[in-house]
Design a protein around this motif. Sequence first.
Motif, PDB file in Angstrom:
ATOM      1  N   ASP A   1      54.275  49.469  36.675  1.00  0.00           N
ATOM      2  CA  ASP A   1      54.222  48.217  37.411  1.00  0.00           C
ATOM      3  C   ASP A   1      53.390  47.203  36.644  1.00  0.00           C
ATOM      4  O   ASP A   1      52.348  47.539  36.075  1.00  0.00           O
ATOM      5  N   ILE A   2      53.853  45.969  36.637  1.00  0.00           N
ATOM      6  CA  ILE A   2      53.123  44.885  35.993  1.00  0.00           C
ATOM      7  C   ILE A   2      52.797  43.856  37.058  1.00  0.00           C
ATOM      8  O   ILE A   2      53.681  43.431  37.806  1.00  0.00           O
ATOM      9  N   LYS A   3      51.552  43.485  37.132  1.00  0.00           N
ATOM     10  CA  LYS A   3      51.126  42.449  38.067  1.00  0.00           C
ATOM     11  C   LYS A   3      50.315  41.417  37.297  1.00  0.00           C
ATOM     12  O   LYS A   3      49.421  41.768  36.543  1.00  0.00           O
ATOM     13  N   PHE A   4      50.661  40.161  37.490  1.00  0.00           N
ATOM     14  CA  PHE A   4      49.890  39.080  36.903  1.00  0.00           C
ATOM     15  C   PHE A   4      48.993  38.515  37.980  1.00  0.00           C
ATOM     16  O   PHE A   4      49.465  38.106  39.038  1.00  0.00           O
ATOM     17  N   LEU A   5      47.706  38.520  37.729  1.00  0.00           N
ATOM     18  CA  LEU A   5      46.744  38.008  38.681  1.00  0.00           C
ATOM     19  C   LEU A   5      45.930  36.907  38.019  1.00  0.00           C
ATOM     20  O   LEU A   5      45.575  37.005  36.849  1.00  0.00           O
ATOM     21  N   THR A   6      45.650  35.883  38.779  1.00  0.00           N
ATOM     22  CA  THR A   6      44.769  34.822  38.287  1.00  0.00           C
ATOM     23  C   THR A   6      43.614  34.672  39.264  1.00  0.00           C
ATOM     24  O   THR A   6      43.761  34.932  40.461  1.00  0.00           O
ATOM     25  N   PHE A   7      42.478  34.275  38.753  1.00  0.00           N
ATOM     26  CA  PHE A   7      41.274  34.158  39.554  1.00  0.00           C
ATOM     27  C   PHE A   7      40.631  32.806  39.301  1.00  0.00           C
ATOM     28  O   PHE A   7      40.785  32.222  38.228  1.00  0.00           O
ATOM     29  N   GLU A   8      39.906  32.330  40.301  1.00  0.00           N
ATOM     30  CA  GLU A   8      39.239  31.033  40.165  1.00  0.00           C
ATOM     31  C   GLU A   8      38.162  31.062  39.093  1.00  0.00           C
ATOM     32  O   GLU A   8      37.915  30.071  38.426  1.00  0.00           O
ATOM     33  N   ASN A   9      37.510  32.220  38.958  1.00  0.00           N
ATOM     34  CA  ASN A   9      36.435  32.320  37.969  1.00  0.00           C
ATOM     35  C   ASN A   9      36.213  33.786  37.601  1.00  0.00           C
ATOM     36  O   ASN A   9      36.802  34.688  38.187  1.00  0.00           O
ATOM     37  N   GLU A  10      35.348  33.993  36.622  1.00  0.00           N
ATOM     38  CA  GLU A  10      35.109  35.365  36.136  1.00  0.00           C
ATOM     39  C   GLU A  10      34.407  36.232  37.166  1.00  0.00           C
ATOM     40  O   GLU A  10      34.595  37.447  37.195  1.00  0.00           O
ATOM     41  N   LYS A  11      33.624  35.630  38.052  1.00  0.00           N
ATOM     42  CA  LYS A  11      32.936  36.402  39.096  1.00  0.00           C
ATOM     43  C   LYS A  11      33.961  36.991  40.076  1.00  0.00           C
ATOM     44  O   LYS A  11      33.854  38.154  40.465  1.00  0.00           O
ATOM     45  N   ASN A  12      34.947  36.193  40.462  1.00  0.00           N
ATOM     46  CA  ASN A  12      35.993  36.687  41.361  1.00  0.00           C
ATOM     47  C   ASN A  12      36.843  37.767  40.681  1.00  0.00           C
ATOM     48  O   ASN A  12      37.248  38.741  41.311  1.00  0.00           O
ATOM     49  N   GLU A  13      37.097  37.580  39.396  1.00  0.00           N
ATOM     50  CA  GLU A  13      37.847  38.584  38.651  1.00  0.00           C
ATOM     51  C   GLU A  13      37.076  39.903  38.605  1.00  0.00           C
ATOM     52  O   GLU A  13      37.633  40.972  38.846  1.00  0.00           O
TER      53      GLU A  13
END
Length: 103
Positions: free
Chosen positions: A43-55
């Motif tokens: 499975d491949i999921k692309f995730l984006t985050f507002e900032n590195e802390k959320n990631e």
Amino acid sequence: LGSDFKEITLEKSYRSCQNILDCAEKILKKHVHLTSARNCKADIKFLTFENEKNEAAFIAGKIKELIGGLDFNTSKAENETLSFKDIAVLFRLNFISKPIENV
């Protein structure tokens, strides 16, 4: 190089599954068709985050979910044997690990 050199293209992967290779081609916008020697599903999921802390919080939460807690010997289900030693987070650049280390 002289005029008698031969170009060899490596278009078969012995590591990655086909859907990983297809995804990489799209991201890199390369017009080379790579094929896989492996028959597998991933499975491949692309995730984006507002900032590195959320990631970092997401990654730490996912690890906690996979092992079923924060104890080295716990597991989410009795038939699972995942622990911290079974988890790896890979980075291309070392400095990216700092936010995750701080979570």
